[in-house]
Write an enzyme that holds these catalytic residues in place. Structure first.
Site, short mmCIF file in Angstrom:
data_model
loop_
_atom_site.label_atom_id
_atom_site.label_comp_id
_atom_site.label_asym_id
_atom_site.label_seq_id
_atom_site.Cartn_x
_atom_site.Cartn_y
_atom_site.Cartn_z
N PHE A 115 80.14 20.75 0.14
CA PHE A 115 79.34 21.81 -0.71
C PHE A 115 80.13 22.10 -1.81
N LYS A 122 87.53 14.12 5.71
CA LYS A 122 87.22 13.21 6.95
C LYS A 122 85.81 12.90 7.15
N LEU A 123 84.85 13.44 5.99
CA LEU A 123 83.60 13.15 6.26
C LEU A 123 82.91 13.34 7.72
N ILE A 170 92.91 16.05 7.24
CA ILE A 170 94.07 16.89 6.47
C ILE A 170 95.16 17.17 7.77
N THR A 202 87.88 32.90 2.30
CA THR A 202 86.49 33.74 2.35
C THR A 202 86.56 35.21 2.36
N ASP A 203 85.56 35.92 2.00
CA ASP A 203 85.74 37.63 2.12
C ASP A 203 85.50 37.81 3.65
N GLU A 204 85.23 36.90 4.41
CA GLU A 204 84.89 37.17 5.91
C GLU A 204 86.33 37.45 6.53
N TYR A 211 85.16 31.35 13.50
CA TYR A 211 85.34 30.84 12.07
C TYR A 211 86.34 31.78 11.28
N SER A 235 88.15 34.36 11.88
CA SER A 235 89.79 34.37 12.34
C SER A 235 90.57 33.23 12.06
N LYS A 241 90.23 31.45 9.48
CA LYS A 241 90.41 31.35 8.01
C LYS A 241 91.52 32.56 7.77
N ASN A 279 78.28 31.43 -1.38
CA ASN A 279 77.92 30.71 -2.27
C ASN A 279 76.46 29.90 -2.39
N ARG A 289 74.48 39.89 2.28
CA ARG A 289 75.47 39.11 1.82
C ARG A 289 75.65 39.23 0.16
N ASP A 339 69.58 37.24 17.41
CA ASP A 339 70.65 37.38 16.44
C ASP A 339 71.71 36.55 16.70
P1 NAD Z 1 81.18 22.31 3.82
O1 NAD Z 1 81.37 22.29 5.45
O2 NAD Z 1 80.25 22.26 3.09
O3 NAD Z 1 82.39 21.35 3.63
C1 NAD Z 1 83.62 21.16 4.25
C2 NAD Z 1 84.12 19.65 3.79
O4 NAD Z 1 85.49 19.66 4.40
C3 NAD Z 1 83.36 18.54 4.43
O5 NAD Z 1 83.26 17.73 3.42
C4 NAD Z 1 84.05 17.99 5.60
O6 NAD Z 1 83.85 16.58 5.79
C5 NAD Z 1 85.56 18.39 5.35
N1 NAD Z 1 86.43 18.35 6.57
C6 NAD Z 1 86.15 19.08 7.47
N2 NAD Z 1 87.30 18.81 8.36
C7 NAD Z 1 88.04 18.22 7.89
C8 NAD Z 1 89.25 17.67 8.10
N3 NAD Z 1 89.95 17.83 9.31
N4 NAD Z 1 89.82 16.94 7.28
C9 NAD Z 1 89.29 16.29 6.18
N5 NAD Z 1 88.28 17.08 5.60
C10 NAD Z 1 87.69 17.87 6.38
O7 NAD Z 1 82.01 23.71 3.45
P2 NAD Z 1 81.77 24.54 2.15
O8 NAD Z 1 80.74 25.68 2.21
O9 NAD Z 1 81.87 23.79 0.98
O10 NAD Z 1 83.19 25.38 2.32
C11 NAD Z 1 84.56 24.98 1.50
C12 NAD Z 1 85.59 26.12 1.67
O11 NAD Z 1 85.40 27.09 1.06
C13 NAD Z 1 86.08 26.24 2.99
O12 NAD Z 1 87.47 26.54 3.08
C14 NAD Z 1 85.26 27.55 3.28
O13 NAD Z 1 85.92 28.53 4.24
C15 NAD Z 1 85.33 28.16 1.83
N6 NAD Z 1 84.24 29.24 1.51
C16 NAD Z 1 82.92 28.89 1.69
C17 NAD Z 1 81.98 30.07 1.17
C18 NAD Z 1 80.69 29.64 1.31
O14 NAD Z 1 79.74 30.34 1.08
N7 NAD Z 1 80.30 28.27 1.74
C19 NAD Z 1 82.36 31.17 0.84
C20 NAD Z 1 83.58 31.29 0.88
C21 NAD Z 1 84.73 30.36 1.07
O1 TDX Z 2 68.38 30.71 9.88
C1 TDX Z 2 69.38 31.63 9.48
N1 TDX Z 2 68.75 33.00 9.45
C2 TDX Z 2 69.77 34.16 9.25
O2 TDX Z 2 68.97 35.12 9.15
C3 TDX Z 2 70.78 31.38 9.23
C4 TDX Z 2 71.25 30.18 9.05
C5 TDX Z 2 71.41 32.48 8.62
N2 TDX Z 2 70.96 33.85 8.82
C6 TDX Z 2 71.99 35.03 8.43
C7 TDX Z 2 73.11 35.11 9.08
C8 TDX Z 2 74.03 35.71 7.76
O3 TDX Z 2 73.71 37.09 7.59
O4 TDX Z 2 72.09 34.92 6.92
C9 TDX Z 2 73.20 35.15 6.47
C10 TDX Z 2 73.89 34.03 5.76
O5 TDX Z 2 74.24 32.91 6.96
P1 TDX Z 2 75.15 31.78 6.89
O6 TDX Z 2 74.40 30.92 5.61
O7 TDX Z 2 75.27 31.06 7.94
O8 TDX Z 2 76.29 32.35 5.92
P2 TDX Z 2 77.56 33.58 6.45
O9 TDX Z 2 77.61 33.50 8.04
O10 TDX Z 2 77.36 34.73 5.91
O11 TDX Z 2 78.79 32.44 6.00
C11 TDX Z 2 78.96 31.99 4.62
O12 TDX Z 2 79.66 32.72 3.75
C12 TDX Z 2 80.96 32.92 3.72
C13 TDX Z 2 79.60 30.74 4.80
O13 TDX Z 2 79.03 29.83 5.82
C14 TDX Z 2 80.98 30.80 4.92
O14 TDX Z 2 81.76 29.32 5.01
C15 TDX Z 2 81.58 31.63 4.09
O15 TDX Z 2 83.09 31.72 4.43
#
Ligand code: NAD
Ligand code: TDX
Length: 339
Positions: A18, A41-42, A66, A128-130, A155, A157, A159, A185, A219, A277
């Site tokens: 993403f 890695k897809l 990686i 991540t802020d987590e 997750y 921990s 990170k 995001n 969030r 939950d």
């Molecule tokens: P995502 O799960 O959508 O994408 C992860 C990608 O990494 C995928 O394309 C997957 O194929 C690849 N991947 C996984 N394991 C791999 C490996 N061993 N080698 C090579 N590639 C590998 O994740 P995302 O939501 O795009 O998050 C990207 C980064 O941003 C992560 O580091 C996540 O911790 C961080 N992050 C995400 C959010 C959020 O809201 N999604 C917020 C803050 C930080």
């Molecule tokens: O079906 C749902 N119903 C629901 O109430 C899902 C999928 C989630 N939730 C809640 C859990 C969380 O409070 O919504 C909130 C957001 O959930 P997620 O999309 O799973 O995100 P979160 O756990 O907050 O983590 C995301 O933000 C920080 C990303 O997945 C992480 O990669 C990033 O680090």
């Protein structure tokens, strides 16, 4: 203003996921002199379609892990920069099956750090802020860079562990690294397991949204393009060894967000279901991005959340083939977790 770094050839790990794929698209659009090698890695979360329309002379895809030190070393020999997005990223999966999170998020980051050290690369780590744990709903505080780490889930921990590896590699080996910790995001190409795409693709299929717990968890939402511009600011102008928090004052409870989505669909605001939950569910995240704004002059562009949400919903409406099978697989995993 400090001297700025000009990347020429960036390895983007996780560039088919993403945020990584949105970053690749952002770089191709905004930075004409930069070449990108995506290392991905897809896994179930990576989709090569996300970058398939990128120009071949700007972006190449290497399918690989990686954690594969020999492969990473070979790629590092031809690049000057690594921007590291690759991770196992979904909290619910980390609770059901934590092993791949330790492997990819910790061992994978270690492998990239060693290659950066060997080849003198600039390294930017996406986190991540987590890592800070959570805040109470009535706490006036927001996270700052000074806050102690206190992660809750497998997750977060892993990170946190990867952030600490980066910090240690800077201090001990003097590598050229920075870290950014971003809030939640949203935007196009987000996997349908995540909150907003799950509810939106569900509604497009006639399925009611599903809220965990009491729905009051908060969030702090940011558009993925604002995350990309922040990463670019830190990569090119950030101070080596520093952490920058990224957020856009987007705090919202899950229940308010579900209702906003239902409104866009013209549905009744109470047309959702409560489900079991998440164990250890963090209550609230909130980011103070003052350091990033003050030091690097970064500002978010997507300040109208309702408009960003409408655009994102429209994207999912227009890209049904992109999400259809990923949604089915994700829902099968949720069914096992009774969520
Ligand atoms: P995502 O799960 O959508 O994408 C992860 C990608 O990494 C995928 O394309 C997957 O194929 C690849 N991947 C996984 N394991 C791999 C490996 N061993 N080698 C090579 N590639 C590998 O994740 P995302 O939501 O795009 O998050 C990207 C980064 O941003 C992560 O580091 C996540 O911790 C961080 N992050 C995400 C959010 C959020 O809201 N999604 C917020 C803050 C930080
Ligand atoms: O079906 C749902 N119903 C629901 O109430 C899902 C999928 C989630 N939730 C809640 C859990 C969380 O409070 O919504 C909130 C957001 O959930 P997620 O999309 O799973 O995100 P979160 O756990 O907050 O983590 C995301 O933000 C920080 C990303 O997945 C992480 O990669 C990033 O680090």
């Amino acid at each position: 203003m400090m001297a700025s770094f000009e990347p020429r050839h960036i390895i983007v790990t996780g560039g088919c996921g993403f945020i990584g794929s949105n970053f690749v698209r952002w770089v191709v659009r905004e930075q004409p002199d930069v070449h990108v090698t995506v290392l991905d890695k897809l896994t179930y979360a990576g989709n090569p379609q996300n970058i398939a329309d990128m120009p071949e002379d700007r972006v190449e895809l290497v399918v690989g892990d990686i954690c594969d030190a020999a492969l990473v070393d070979r790629l590092a020999a031809h690049a000057d920069t690594i921007v590291h997005f690759a991770a196992e990223s979904h909290n619910d999966n980390s609770i059901a099956c934590p092993g791949p999170f330790v492997q990819t998020n910790v061992q994978g980051t270690f492998t990239l750090l060693e290659a950066s050290r060997a080849h003198g690369l600039r390294f930017h780590h996406i986190s991540t802020d987590e890592v800070y744990g959570d805040l109470a709903l009535d706490d006036p505080a927001r996270f700052t860079e000074e806050r102690p780490y206190h992660p809750s889930s497998p997750y977060s921990s892993t990170k946190a562990a990867s952030d600490m590896l980066v910090q240690a590699w800077v201090r001990t080996y003097g590598i050229f690294a920075t870290i950014s910790n971003c809030s939640n995001n949203y935007g196009p190409y987000q996997h349908p397991e995540k909150f907003i795409p799950r509810q939106v693709t569900g509604l497009l299929r006639g399925v009611r949204p599903r809220l965990y717990g009491d729905g009051l968890n908060v969030r702090d939402w940011i558009h993925v393009d604002d995350h990309s511009s922040a990463v670019w600011a830190v990569l090119t102008r950030g101070r080596i060894g520093e952490t920058y928090l990224v957020g856009a004052n987007g705090e919202r409870s899950n229940i308010d967000l579900v209702r906003a989505i239902l409104r866009v669909f013209g549905r009744d605001e109470d047309d959702f279901d409560w489900v079991r939950d998440r164990p250890g569910h963090d209550r609230r995240y909130a980011i103070d991005a003052g350091k990033l704004r003050r030091e690097l002059g970064w500002e978010p562009r997507f300040t109208d959340f309702e408009e960003g949400l409408r655009q994102t919903i429209a994207w999912y409406r227009d890209h049904e083939p992109w999400w259809a099978s990923a949604r089915e697989d994700a829902e099968a995993r949720y069914a096992e977790q009774r969520r």
